[in-house]
Design a protein around this motif. Structure first.
Motif, PDB file in Angstrom:
ATOM      1  N   ASP A 193       8.182 -36.843  31.496  1.00  0.00           N
ATOM      2  CA  ASP A 193       9.133 -37.954  31.626  1.00  0.00           C
ATOM      3  C   ASP A 193      10.568 -37.449  31.481  1.00  0.00           C
ATOM      4  N   ILE A 194      10.785 -36.646  30.445  1.00  0.00           N
ATOM      5  CA  ILE A 194      12.157 -36.163  30.207  1.00  0.00           C
ATOM      6  C   ILE A 194      12.629 -35.323  31.397  1.00  0.00           C
ATOM      7  N   ARG A 195      11.732 -34.464  31.886  1.00  0.00           N
ATOM      8  CA  ARG A 195      12.105 -33.678  33.075  1.00  0.00           C
ATOM      9  C   ARG A 195      12.573 -34.585  34.201  1.00  0.00           C
ATOM     10  N   ASP A 196      11.793 -35.647  34.441  1.00  0.00           N
ATOM     11  CA  ASP A 196      12.133 -36.549  35.547  1.00  0.00           C
ATOM     12  C   ASP A 196      13.456 -37.279  35.286  1.00  0.00           C
ATOM     13  N   HIS A 197      13.700 -37.650  34.024  1.00  0.00           N
ATOM     14  CA  HIS A 197      14.971 -38.310  33.712  1.00  0.00           C
ATOM     15  C   HIS A 197      16.146 -37.371  33.995  1.00  0.00           C
ATOM     16  N   GLU A 198      15.980 -36.109  33.598  1.00  0.00           N
ATOM     17  CA  GLU A 198      17.093 -35.166  33.789  1.00  0.00           C
ATOM     18  C   GLU A 198      17.302 -34.861  35.274  1.00  0.00           C
ATOM     19  N   ILE A 199      16.203 -34.800  36.016  1.00  0.00           N
ATOM     20  CA  ILE A 199      16.344 -34.611  37.466  1.00  0.00           C
ATOM     21  C   ILE A 199      17.051 -35.818  38.084  1.00  0.00           C
ATOM     22  N   ALA A 200      16.693 -37.003  37.597  1.00  0.00           N
ATOM     23  CA  ALA A 200      17.354 -38.216  38.095  1.00  0.00           C
ATOM     24  C   ALA A 200      18.858 -38.146  37.809  1.00  0.00           C
ATOM     25  N   HIS A 201      19.199 -37.749  36.597  1.00  0.00           N
ATOM     26  CA  HIS A 201      20.623 -37.645  36.235  1.00  0.00           C
ATOM     27  C   HIS A 201      21.331 -36.597  37.111  1.00  0.00           C
ATOM     28  N   ARG A 202      20.676 -35.443  37.222  1.00  0.00           N
ATOM     29  CA  ARG A 202      21.294 -34.364  37.996  1.00  0.00           C
ATOM     30  C   ARG A 202      21.561 -34.786  39.437  1.00  0.00           C
ATOM     31  N   ASN A 203      20.536 -35.335  40.073  1.00  0.00           N
ATOM     32  CA  ASN A 203      20.691 -35.685  41.488  1.00  0.00           C
ATOM     33  C   ASN A 203      21.624 -36.882  41.669  1.00  0.00           C
ATOM     34  N   LEU A 205       5.228 -36.787  27.723  1.00  0.00           N
ATOM     35  CA  LEU A 205       6.586 -37.099  27.289  1.00  0.00           C
ATOM     36  C   LEU A 205       7.597 -36.112  27.886  1.00  0.00           C
ATOM     37  N   LEU A 206       7.242 -34.822  27.881  1.00  0.00           N
ATOM     38  CA  LEU A 206       8.158 -33.811  28.421  1.00  0.00           C
ATOM     39  C   LEU A 206       8.299 -33.939  29.940  1.00  0.00           C
ATOM     40  N   TYR A 223      31.433 -32.009  34.914  1.00  0.00           N
ATOM     41  CA  TYR A 223      31.038 -31.489  33.594  1.00  0.00           C
ATOM     42  C   TYR A 223      29.664 -32.047  33.210  1.00  0.00           C
ATOM     43  N   ALA A 224      29.480 -33.348  33.390  1.00  0.00           N
ATOM     44  CA  ALA A 224      28.177 -33.968  33.121  1.00  0.00           C
ATOM     45  C   ALA A 224      27.119 -33.404  34.067  1.00  0.00           C
ATOM     46  N   TYR A 225      27.510 -33.241  35.324  1.00  0.00           N
ATOM     47  CA  TYR A 225      26.582 -32.704  36.327  1.00  0.00           C
ATOM     48  C   TYR A 225      26.122 -31.301  35.921  1.00  0.00           C
ATOM     49  N   ALA A 226      27.039 -30.510  35.410  1.00  0.00           N
ATOM     50  CA  ALA A 226      26.682 -29.152  34.969  1.00  0.00           C
ATOM     51  C   ALA A 226      25.652 -29.205  33.840  1.00  0.00           C
ATOM     52  N   LEU A 227      25.874 -30.094  32.871  1.00  0.00           N
ATOM     53  CA  LEU A 227      24.939 -30.185  31.738  1.00  0.00           C
ATOM     54  C   LEU A 227      23.582 -30.705  32.185  1.00  0.00           C
ATOM     55  N   GLU A 228      23.588 -31.664  33.117  1.00  0.00           N
ATOM     56  CA  GLU A 228      22.323 -32.196  33.619  1.00  0.00           C
ATOM     57  C   GLU A 228      21.573 -31.145  34.439  1.00  0.00           C
ATOM     58  N   GLN A 229      22.318 -30.311  35.145  1.00  0.00           N
ATOM     59  CA  GLN A 229      21.652 -29.202  35.864  1.00  0.00           C
ATOM     60  C   GLN A 229      20.932 -28.287  34.883  1.00  0.00           C
ATOM     61  N   LEU A 230      21.610 -28.014  33.794  1.00  0.00           N
ATOM     62  CA  LEU A 230      21.028 -27.131  32.782  1.00  0.00           C
ATOM     63  C   LEU A 230      19.747 -27.739  32.210  1.00  0.00           C
ATOM     64  N   GLU A 231      19.819 -29.016  31.838  1.00  0.00           N
ATOM     65  CA  GLU A 231      18.658 -29.681  31.247  1.00  0.00           C
ATOM     66  C   GLU A 231      17.503 -29.796  32.249  1.00  0.00           C
ATOM     67  N   ALA A 232      17.847 -30.173  33.482  1.00  0.00           N
ATOM     68  CA  ALA A 232      16.795 -30.344  34.493  1.00  0.00           C
ATOM     69  C   ALA A 232      16.091 -29.025  34.756  1.00  0.00           C
ATOM     70  N   ALA A 233      16.859 -27.948  34.847  1.00  0.00           N
ATOM     71  CA  ALA A 233      16.258 -26.627  35.092  1.00  0.00           C
ATOM     72  C   ALA A 233      15.351 -26.221  33.929  1.00  0.00           C
ATOM     73  N   PHE A 234      15.805 -26.520  32.742  1.00  0.00           N
ATOM     74  CA  PHE A 234      15.021 -26.175  31.555  1.00  0.00           C
ATOM     75  C   PHE A 234      13.674 -26.906  31.546  1.00  0.00           C
ATOM     76  N   TYR A 235      13.702 -28.231  31.685  1.00  0.00           N
ATOM     77  CA  TYR A 235      12.443 -28.989  31.605  1.00  0.00           C
ATOM     78  C   TYR A 235      11.541 -28.733  32.812  1.00  0.00           C
ATOM     79  N   THR A 236      12.138 -28.401  33.953  1.00  0.00           N
ATOM     80  CA  THR A 236      11.319 -28.031  35.107  1.00  0.00           C
ATOM     81  C   THR A 236      10.479 -26.798  34.763  1.00  0.00           C
ATOM     82  N   GLN A 237      11.133 -25.847  34.103  1.00  0.00           N
ATOM     83  CA  GLN A 237      10.412 -24.627  33.694  1.00  0.00           C
ATOM     84  C   GLN A 237       9.375 -24.941  32.606  1.00  0.00           C
ATOM     85  N   VAL A 238       9.736 -25.843  31.690  1.00  0.00           N
ATOM     86  CA  VAL A 238       8.821 -26.213  30.600  1.00  0.00           C
ATOM     87  C   VAL A 238       7.519 -26.785  31.170  1.00  0.00           C
TER      88      VAL A 238
END
Lengths: 233, 270
Positions: free
Chosen positions: A100-110, A97-98, A67-82
């Protein structure tokens, strides 16, 4: 928006740790009361009826990590596009700043993908058709929605986790999501980092169940998630 | 919502509940101390307490963790209450509203934790006498805005780590654990904003913690950041996924009670 996805079912329950003195059914009904003060019987339906084509998050801690992995996938995909297509007028500070956030979400996802290993759900297909990546307002409003949702999701998932190690890992991540949420809110309106739309009169942040969270998240997903085997207590 | 209705529902599913809880009247006493706005949110805690009593688990350890949290919230609440009235926050700037918001949250946390502790059958610890100069290390904390923000940042980041460090001790009580997590993320929102305020005043700092960097505050607060440089989580090398800086930023690290008390002790008058 209706993207044709089936409605996500209410989460079912597989409570596996029970007080010795009472039966499982009674225990679940107590938990339902204590958690929401509304529901009497938390669980009564068939757990394994995964709809055709839906992705089963699974049960127990693995289900919660998925469930967490699914949410992190969503966030990582979003900020990657941003970051791939910056909105008009993105300042250097905002871009840093954005990023950084992208990288944090990618870290969480992976991270989740790696720890879940063979139990991980597949990569999800997102649906960002409602987001205008070209405008600051649309991007930051979506970021705010995702970050606040992520904080509420982790806050609500803590009690569903049985392993202390997994609980601490979720705790390590949720405070970073809360840092993101506050920053995004400040970028939209300085000082709104913890306003009364997310912090109540007791000083408590929002907590949401997986069913509540996925009910919101599904608008951004082409993939359909099945949460019916997640724990409910 | 109605407590009597809840008890009635419990009776339906467990007719012997009062053999466990004595009587309905005694069960109601669990709620007698609640008043006003705190009551609704504290009800799950009180129910948890009742069930622990009925079904034989201790809550002493949990009340102990909440007293630990209460001590930290006392520190923060008094710090922001004094700061907001000291004139250290520049009048007419957005900072006034932000500091007042944080002050109100910290005072709400104090009230909430006190209620939660008593609902668990515990006794809330009393507020220590604080010295926010830490024996002179931050002598101008209420006259120099940058010092004030530096101490605020340290308190918030330490608070986030402190809650994280003891969350696992609450795992047996869903209501208390969830409430603690809901406080924890508010502290993280505060930390992010204080750091953003410092950044906007020229400090080399971001809303998140990079490595074990203090954000330019220096060695006096290093203990609040030691350990944050971790880049391996559950055996996964995060620095192979993203940069080492991002890897450390993407996970906040817990502190033990011993570590936190060593950090906080200089702010408590002996």
């Amino acid at each position: 928006m209706n993207n044709g996805n089936p409605t996500l079912p209410e989460t079912g329950g597989t409570g596996d740790v029970l007080p010795n003195m009472i039966g499982r059914r009674k225990f679940l009904s107590y938990v339902g009361l204590a958690a929401s003060a509304v529901t009497v019987v938390a669980c009564s339906k068939d757990k394994n009826d995964v709809p055709e084509g839906a992705i089963n998050l699974g049960s127990g801690d693995i289900g919660i990590l998925n469930y967490a992995y699914a949410l992190e996938q969503l966030e990582a995909a979003f900020y990657t596009q941003v970051i791939a297509s910056p909105y008009s007028g993105m300042s250097a500070t905002e871009q840093a700043l954005l990023t950084d956030i992208r990288d944090h979400e990618i870290a969480h996802r992976n991270f989740f993908k790696t720890v879940l290993s063979g139990n991980a759900i597949p990569g999800l297909e997102v649906n960002f058709s409602a987001i205008n990546f070209g405008t600051r307002d649309s991007v930051l409003a979506t970021a705010k929605a995702f970050e606040d949702l992520g904080v509420a999701a982790y806050n609500g998932a803590g009690q569903l986790i049985t392993s202390a190690d997994n609980l601490v890992l979720a705790g390590k991540i949720v405070s970073v999501e809360a840092r993101h949420a506050a920053l995004i809110r400040d970028l939209i309106s300085n000082g709104s980092f913890a306003d009364n739309t997310v912090v109540d009169a007791n000083g408590l942040d929002v907590s949401k169940s997986p069913a509540e969270v996925l009910g919101v998240a599904k608008a951004y997903l082409k993939s359909v998630l099945y949460a019916g085997n997640l724990p409910t207590s | 919502m109605n407590i009597h209705n809840i008890l009635t529902e419990i009776e339906k599913t467990d007719p012997e509940v009062y053999d466990r809880l004595d009587t309905r009247r005694n069960a109601m006493r669990s709620f007698a101390s609640f008043g006003g706005k705190v009551a609704l949110a504290a009800i799950p805690l009180a129910l948890g307490s009742m069930f622990k009593k009925a079904y034989g688990q201790t809550t002493t350890g949990i009340a102990g963790v909440l007293n630990y949290a209460l001590t930290l919230e006392y520190l923060e609440a008094e710090f922001y209450t004094m700061g907001a009235s000291s004139g250290v926050v520049p009048a007419g700037t957005p900072a006034v509203g932000a500091i007042n918001t944080i002050r109100d949250h910290e005072n709400a946390h104090v009230a909430f934790l006190k209620t939660a502790i008593s609902s668990l059958g515990g006794t809330a610890v009393s507020k220590p006498t604080f010295d926010f100069t830490a024996g002179g290390a931050f002598g101008n904390v209420f006259t120099n805005y940058d010092t004030f923000l530096a101490v605020a940042q340290t308190f918030e980041d330490t608070g986030v780590r402190a809650y994280k460090g003891r969350a696992a001790e609450l795992i047996s009580n869903n209501g208390v654990l969830t409430a603690a997590l809901q406080i924890h993320s508010v502290e993280a929102r505060h930390a992010s904003h204080i750091r953003y305020m410092r950044k906007n005043r020229g400090a080399n700092v971001k809303p998140w913690i990079t490595g074990k960097d203090t954000g330019g505050i220096g060695s006096a607060v290093q203990a609040s950041y030691d350990g944050e440089e971790l880049t391996t989580q559950a055996g996964v090398n995060i620095a192979q996924i993203v940069s080492a800086n991002a890897a450390s930023e993407s996970f906040d690290e817990p502190l033990t009670a011993t570590q936190v008390l060593a950090i906080v002790n200089p702010f408590i008058k002996k």
